[in-house]
Write an enzyme that holds these catalytic residues in place. Structure first.
Site, PDB file in Angstrom:
ATOM      1  N   ASP A  38      68.789  77.210  29.511  1.00  0.00           N
ATOM      2  CA  ASP A  38      67.793  77.469  30.554  1.00  0.00           C
ATOM      3  C   ASP A  38      66.380  77.224  30.021  1.00  0.00           C
ATOM      4  OD1 ASP A  38      66.932  78.161  33.053  1.00  0.00           O
ATOM      5  OD2 ASP A  38      67.272  80.304  32.831  1.00  0.00           O
ATOM      6  N   ASN A  86      73.187  73.697  41.434  1.00  0.00           N
ATOM      7  CA  ASN A  86      72.097  72.790  41.075  1.00  0.00           C
ATOM      8  C   ASN A  86      71.934  71.620  42.029  1.00  0.00           C
ATOM      9  OD1 ASN A  86      72.495  73.177  37.447  1.00  0.00           O
ATOM     10  ND2 ASN A  86      71.207  74.295  38.903  1.00  0.00           N
TER      11      ASN A  86
END
Length: 261
Positions: A38, A86
């Site tokens: 991340d 995503n």
């Protein structure tokens, strides 16, 4: 200076990393490390760069961390590369992300062969663009006979979706008579997950300060150790990986029991 691991470090820094590696207990190295990578966008934002620049830098760091994990004896490294959620990101960003596996795997494949690393995938590959599928499949086919560390990418992966697919498969087995309802166990579920051929993660690492699982390996992480860091993924270094492993080795994993039982 670029050393045998590809580290651009001073001699002193390299020596420190090597010394820390030597001090690790080889019998207590996590056999399976899973990482939620991340912070690529935040890394880029801090530098007034487009988000895709962060993704590209993050891709390069996969190479660094793969080498380091392999060197310390990790057997499986699972990287959360692209989640089912995503797809909601801007189209241009998704298109860029779908090009990264091709660039990364093409350039890294000779070294993966040299290091005896095998590439695998969890996720629904059929929904990926053709060029992405081709790059991943080529890497898996080329490395399929390698017997060293498994570099496992979670691509178009979502854990809840994985569990749903597992349940459907188990129901089908019951309906066609190959499985009895009374024989369904935790092992039955595990053996029908995408990770059936892999051990559950010993250690989960998440970068960039977030403290959640984000639909990642929800079943498999039941007894894993968690380690969180504020460091954004493009800056996550070999030293950070060693810090996570050192923390792991200092913990007492009881699996619900008591120490010494």
């Amino acid at each position: 200076m670029l050393d045998k691991l590809g580290w651009r470090k001073t001699d002193k820094q390299n020596a420190t990393l090597e010394d820390r590696m030597q001090k690790l207990d080889p019998n207590s190295v996590p056999q399976h490390i899973a990482i939620i990578m991340d912070g690529n966008g935040r890394w880029a934002q801090k530098r007034a760069l487009p988000r895709v620049a962060g993704h590209h830098e993050g891709m390069k760091n996969v190479r660094t961390i793969t080498r380091c994990a392999n060197k310390i004896g990790v057997r499986v490294l699972t990287l959360y590369a692209f989640s089912t959620e995503n797809w909601k990101r801007p189209r241009k960003e998704v298109e860029f992300l779908m090009r990264l596996p091709e660039e990364f795997l093409t350039s890294f494949l000779p070294e993966l062969m040299e290091l005896n690393i095998r590439v695998s995938l969890i996720g629904e590959m059929d929904s990926l663009p053709g060029h992405t599928q081709k790059a991943i499949q080529n890497a898996m086919d080329t490395t399929k006979d390698n017997t060293g560390m498994v570099l496992n990418f979670a691509m178009n992966y979502g854990s809840r979706r994985e569990v749903v697919l597992s349940v459907k498969e188990i129901v089908a087995q019951v309906q066609n008579g190959t499985l009895s309802l009374d024989d369904i166990s935790e092992e039955t579920i595990s053996s029908n997950l995408m990770t059936a051929a892999l051990p559950d993660p010993d250690l989960l690492i998440r970068t960039s300060g977030e403290l959640r699982l984000s639909n990642f390996l929800l079943w498999q992480l039941a007894y894993s150790e968690f380690w969180f860091t504020d460091v954004h993924w493009p800056e996550f270094s070999e030293g950070n990986l060693l810090e996570a492993v050192e923390s792991y080795q200092s913990r007492n994993r009881r699996y619900g029991g008591l120490k010494g039982e």
